[in-house]
Design a protein around this motif. Sequence first.
Motif, PDB file in Angstrom:
ATOM      1  N   LEU A  91       0.992  -1.132   0.036  1.00 38.04           N
ATOM      2  CA  LEU A  91       0.061  -0.018   0.009  1.00 38.04           C
ATOM      3  C   LEU A  91       0.731   1.304   0.043  1.00 38.04           C
ATOM      4  O   LEU A  91       0.072   2.306  -0.011  1.00 38.04           O
ATOM      5  N   GLN A  92       2.236   1.003   0.108  1.00 37.66           N
ATOM      6  CA  GLN A  92       3.191   2.162  -0.388  1.00 37.66           C
ATOM      7  C   GLN A  92       3.105   3.083   1.162  1.00 37.66           C
ATOM      8  O   GLN A  92       3.529   4.318   1.031  1.00 37.66           O
ATOM      9  N   TYR A  93       2.950   2.345   2.385  1.00 36.87           N
ATOM     10  CA  TYR A  93       2.935   3.210   3.609  1.00 36.87           C
ATOM     11  C   TYR A  93       4.584   3.220   3.811  1.00 36.87           C
ATOM     12  O   TYR A  93       5.454   2.482   3.155  1.00 36.87           O
ATOM     13  N   GLY A  94       5.244   4.039   4.450  1.00 35.14           N
ATOM     14  CA  GLY A  94       6.650   4.452   4.846  1.00 35.14           C
ATOM     15  C   GLY A  94       7.156   3.829   5.869  1.00 35.14           C
ATOM     16  O   GLY A  94       6.397   3.043   6.702  1.00 35.14           O
ATOM     17  N   ASP A  95       8.461   4.022   6.104  1.00 32.65           N
ATOM     18  CA  ASP A  95       9.033   3.492   7.188  1.00 32.65           C
ATOM     19  C   ASP A  95       8.445   4.111   8.718  1.00 32.65           C
ATOM     20  O   ASP A  95       8.720   3.258   9.625  1.00 32.65           O
ATOM     21  N   ASN A  96       8.040   5.285   8.467  1.00 33.23           N
ATOM     22  CA  ASN A  96       7.495   5.798   9.716  1.00 33.23           C
ATOM     23  C   ASN A  96       6.256   4.926  10.379  1.00 33.23           C
ATOM     24  O   ASN A  96       6.318   4.700  11.537  1.00 33.23           O
ATOM     25  N   PHE A  97       5.622   4.489   9.644  1.00 32.96           N
ATOM     26  CA  PHE A  97       4.343   4.008   9.862  1.00 32.96           C
ATOM     27  C   PHE A  97       4.838   2.564  10.137  1.00 32.96           C
ATOM     28  O   PHE A  97       4.272   1.760  11.164  1.00 32.96           O
ATOM     29  N   MET A  98       5.867   1.802   9.436  1.00 36.27           N
ATOM     30  CA  MET A  98       6.088   0.747   9.553  1.00 36.27           C
ATOM     31  C   MET A  98       6.610   0.279  11.058  1.00 36.27           C
ATOM     32  O   MET A  98       6.716  -0.585  11.741  1.00 36.27           O
ATOM     33  N   ALA A  99       7.743   1.485  11.484  1.00 38.64           N
ATOM     34  CA  ALA A  99       8.063   1.430  12.861  1.00 38.64           C
ATOM     35  C   ALA A  99       6.979   1.144  13.963  1.00 38.64           C
ATOM     36  O   ALA A  99       6.892   0.613  14.659  1.00 38.64           O
ATOM     37  N   VAL A 100       5.902   2.129  13.620  1.00 41.86           N
ATOM     38  CA  VAL A 100       4.768   2.013  14.644  1.00 41.86           C
ATOM     39  C   VAL A 100       4.136   0.858  14.556  1.00 41.86           C
ATOM     40  O   VAL A 100       3.654   0.215  15.590  1.00 41.86           O
TER      41      VAL A 100
ATOM     42  N   HIS B 151     -12.518 -11.163   3.224  1.00 35.98           N
ATOM     43  CA  HIS B 151     -12.165 -10.367   1.947  1.00 35.98           C
ATOM     44  C   HIS B 151     -12.692  -8.830   1.981  1.00 35.98           C
ATOM     45  O   HIS B 151     -13.091  -8.362   0.838  1.00 35.98           O
ATOM     46  N   MET B 152     -12.338  -8.273   3.055  1.00 35.74           N
ATOM     47  CA  MET B 152     -12.583  -6.879   3.078  1.00 35.74           C
ATOM     48  C   MET B 152     -11.552  -5.977   2.182  1.00 35.74           C
ATOM     49  O   MET B 152     -10.189  -6.416   2.158  1.00 35.74           O
ATOM     50  N   ALA B 153     -11.647  -4.916   1.901  1.00 32.31           N
ATOM     51  CA  ALA B 153     -10.763  -4.179   1.075  1.00 32.31           C
ATOM     52  C   ALA B 153      -9.497  -3.801   1.924  1.00 32.31           C
ATOM     53  O   ALA B 153      -9.672  -3.060   3.243  1.00 32.31           O
ATOM     54  N   VAL B 154      -8.364  -4.098   1.556  1.00 35.42           N
ATOM     55  CA  VAL B 154      -7.099  -3.894   2.274  1.00 35.42           C
ATOM     56  C   VAL B 154      -6.891  -2.263   2.598  1.00 35.42           C
ATOM     57  O   VAL B 154      -6.425  -1.879   3.659  1.00 35.42           O
ATOM     58  N   THR B 155      -7.417  -1.519   1.649  1.00 34.31           N
ATOM     59  CA  THR B 155      -7.099   0.045   1.921  1.00 34.31           C
ATOM     60  C   THR B 155      -7.949   0.585   3.060  1.00 34.31           C
ATOM     61  O   THR B 155      -7.574   1.285   3.840  1.00 34.31           O
ATOM     62  N   SER B 156      -8.998   0.121   3.124  1.00 32.64           N
ATOM     63  CA  SER B 156     -10.282   0.623   4.225  1.00 32.64           C
ATOM     64  C   SER B 156      -9.944  -0.101   5.402  1.00 32.64           C
ATOM     65  O   SER B 156      -9.962   0.680   6.577  1.00 32.64           O
ATOM     66  N   GLU B 157      -9.572  -1.328   5.211  1.00 31.23           N
ATOM     67  CA  GLU B 157      -8.863  -2.050   6.734  1.00 31.23           C
ATOM     68  C   GLU B 157      -7.805  -1.481   7.339  1.00 31.23           C
ATOM     69  O   GLU B 157      -7.481  -1.136   8.251  1.00 31.23           O
ATOM     70  N   PHE B 158      -6.867  -0.903   6.392  1.00 31.22           N
ATOM     71  CA  PHE B 158      -5.584  -0.199   6.872  1.00 31.22           C
ATOM     72  C   PHE B 158      -5.915   1.217   7.627  1.00 31.22           C
ATOM     73  O   PHE B 158      -5.161   1.729   8.431  1.00 31.22           O
ATOM     74  N   LYS B 159      -6.960   1.864   6.881  1.00 31.82           N
ATOM     75  CA  LYS B 159      -7.466   3.099   7.461  1.00 31.82           C
ATOM     76  C   LYS B 159      -7.849   2.848   8.856  1.00 31.82           C
ATOM     77  O   LYS B 159      -7.701   3.664   9.933  1.00 31.82           O
ATOM     78  N   LEU B 160      -8.723   1.834   9.157  1.00 34.34           N
ATOM     79  CA  LEU B 160      -9.003   1.315  10.537  1.00 34.34           C
ATOM     80  C   LEU B 160      -7.944   1.086  11.321  1.00 34.34           C
ATOM     81  O   LEU B 160      -7.964   1.545  12.482  1.00 34.34           O
ATOM     82  N   LEU B 161      -6.951   0.414  10.893  1.00 33.64           N
ATOM     83  CA  LEU B 161      -5.635   0.137  11.657  1.00 33.64           C
ATOM     84  C   LEU B 161      -4.888   1.430  12.014  1.00 33.64           C
ATOM     85  O   LEU B 161      -4.534   1.258  13.034  1.00 33.64           O
ATOM     86  N   GLU B 162      -5.073   2.339  11.112  1.00 36.31           N
ATOM     87  CA  GLU B 162      -4.285   3.396  11.530  1.00 36.31           C
ATOM     88  C   GLU B 162      -4.964   4.260  12.852  1.00 36.31           C
ATOM     89  O   GLU B 162      -4.136   4.617  13.732  1.00 36.31           O
ATOM     90  N   ARG B 163      -6.145   4.127  12.990  1.00 33.86           N
ATOM     91  CA  ARG B 163      -6.700   4.466  14.119  1.00 33.86           C
ATOM     92  C   ARG B 163      -6.726   3.886  15.653  1.00 33.86           C
ATOM     93  O   ARG B 163      -6.758   4.275  16.500  1.00 33.86           O
ATOM     94  N   ASN B 164      -6.228   2.544  15.215  1.00 34.62           N
ATOM     95  CA  ASN B 164      -5.949   1.713  16.486  1.00 34.62           C
ATOM     96  C   ASN B 164      -4.581   1.499  16.996  1.00 34.62           C
ATOM     97  O   ASN B 164      -4.081   0.869  17.811  1.00 34.62           O
TER      98      ASN B 164
END
Length: 329
Positions: free
Chosen positions: A205-214, A314-327
């Motif tokens: 999804l092209q997240y960067g190193d900053n998100f990966m560390a978190v 089979h949920m959309a990976v993009t929307s699931e990661f937006k939810l993950l961001e908040r958690n």
Amino acid sequence: MTEISVIGGGSWATALVKILTENKVHVHWYLRRQVQVEAINDQGMNPDYLSFVKLDTQYLTASADLDHVLQQSPTILFVVPSAHFPALCSSIDPAIMQDKQVITSIKGTVGKDNVLPSAFVSNYFGIPASRQAVLAGPCHAEEIGMGKKTYMTICSANDAFLEQLKPCFRSRYLAINLHDDIAGIEYAAIYKNVVGLVCGMAKGLQYGDNFMAVLVANAIYELELLLKGLHVDDQRIACSSYLGDLLVTAYSPHSRNRSFGELIGRGYSVEQTQNAMSMVAEGYAATQGLYETAKNLGLNMPIINTAYRVLYNHMAVTSEFKLLERNMI
């Protein structure tokens, strides 16, 4: 220990056979495919996995006869995908296993009850913990094949068994950590594959190193939460035996779980990803097993939940990661 029977023909099994034969342990090696057996016996190489590795045939005999291989040694090392382990065990006469010592290096929960591989061996063959050991990371088969410095963990409740096994695996490039927390190390090895999948999705999804560390920091917290929920003995998890495998799986391009997740993040379906992969990604099956385990324990584990909803609902990976961001914390 002078001989071991190895069951399984993948890259990790090949790496372990390389180590054992280098230490002059005679390996009786079971592989399903006759073409692999012939290439190993004739040329000292596995044509399907780590084919660049030359194996010492002086200490190696390969066979497609499972019963024969099991009967050759008092010690059995199972190195197969967790999803295939029950079917494999069902093809074995329990009488053959009666007095065996068993080592497992299987990084997924097993069967419909999602039990640990060591527990499955105990339940199915009646082999007590005192005659079992577990091999864990942090290590990738490819780097063992190249002789790069690696650390491996061997777990057993039996100190004498640990001392027997240590010289079989220790080498100039391989350091050995001994441990007695079989359940904790097994769960850490299983969970890290789910983390690898989710880190791969983030990369796709092209997240960067900053998100990966978190993401990885939260994964460490989740692992600690899981182990406490399972009442695993309180351990210092901030060591290589627990976290090393998680970190290398999260970041390394050698990780098949990370590669699997990256394809999902890039928009491939699960079926397309499985067809594109030449090797089994244990994290796919591990996700379902750990999701059910966490659910039964009443644990809120956002990383496991994300993997499960993407892979099984089979949920959309993009929307699931937006939810993950908040958690993330």
